[in-house]
Design an enzyme around this catalytic site. Sequence first.
Site, short mmCIF file in Angstrom:
data_model
loop_
_atom_site.label_atom_id
_atom_site.label_comp_id
_atom_site.label_asym_id
_atom_site.label_seq_id
_atom_site.Cartn_x
_atom_site.Cartn_y
_atom_site.Cartn_z
N ASP A 1 -11.83 1.97 3.95
CA ASP A 1 -11.96 0.32 3.76
C ASP A 1 -13.66 -0.09 3.51
O ASP A 1 -13.88 -1.05 2.91
CB ASP A 1 -11.59 -0.41 5.18
CG ASP A 1 -10.12 -1.01 4.83
OD1 ASP A 1 -9.83 -1.26 3.87
OD2 ASP A 1 -9.50 -1.16 5.88
N GLN B 1 -5.46 -2.33 9.93
CA GLN B 1 -5.34 -3.55 9.21
C GLN B 1 -5.73 -4.55 10.32
O GLN B 1 -5.32 -4.72 11.32
CB GLN B 1 -3.64 -3.91 8.96
CG GLN B 1 -3.45 -4.97 8.21
CD GLN B 1 -3.95 -5.14 6.95
OE1 GLN B 1 -4.05 -4.06 6.21
NE2 GLN B 1 -4.67 -6.40 6.54
N LYS C 1 0.85 -1.16 0.05
CA LYS C 1 -0.22 -0.07 -0.06
C LYS C 1 0.80 1.23 -0.15
O LYS C 1 0.62 2.24 -0.61
CB LYS C 1 -0.78 -0.13 1.06
CG LYS C 1 -1.74 1.23 1.26
CD LYS C 1 -1.17 2.43 2.13
CE LYS C 1 -0.42 1.79 3.31
NZ LYS C 1 0.19 2.97 4.08
#
Length: 285
Positions: A120, A97, A53
Amino acid sequence: MSKIMDGKKVSQDIKEWIIRRTQELKDRAGVVPGLASILVGDDPASEIYVRNKRRACGRCGMLSEEYNLPEETSEQELLSLIERLNSDEKIHGILVQLPLPVHMNPAKVIRTVSPDKDVDGFHPENIGKLFQENPSAISCTPYGIEKILDYHGIEILGKHVVVVGKSNIVGKPAAALMLNRDATVTIAHIETRNLSSITTMADILIVAIGDPQFIKKEMIKDGAVLIDVGINRNESGKIVGDIDFEDVKEKASYITPVPGGVGPMTITMLLWNTLEAAEIFVLGE
């Protein structure tokens, strides 16, 4: 022989668009889209994702901040960091995460992220908007699936889409996206009885169950479009999907490979969501 839907190619084309839009935002408003990533612990797969990322952000001209917290970090410390990032004007997207350590409540952590910075697409508010056909941030993997289908000119309207998998990350939001595109949608999962009787009805079959090479040719109909979300290692250590590629490739019309199919799209759509969040925050668009 199936036509291969190359996620790397789709991803690259979308990133070129993201690069142009990011530069336009810088030129017009002097703002760099910013993404903050939080990693708690040292899960190897999560570390790879965060590293990829960061590289993708750099290539697209975006700001990437990383917060690598030790396993023993308290839940309250994590929530305090998220609250600080919620108020940070240079950060437009926050990625926490998963998985988190066992002493943390993932649902509570996800709810703490501002819905406006939830790139997300996991916050209950954003999930609700998706089901109401008014989405803001859309879960990245399902969003990537939609883009792959559109890129290859595959009609969704009126088709029977079967989603095998009911996770909050892929299965449920993918079903909602397809329903919003006027498909007829069936959600199945590993515990579904007579699963083959359902999967053989699918015009488009999306599989996300984490079971290596589970879907065989007798479980699909001729000409089906196959989207394989699974990433597994088989007994010989090779990375394979949830669909047995070699077994089905002569029967399906289109198929995503593993690796190189859906996987590259997840980070790309994360950047897409971050860019759109920055445009909304700064320009009110």
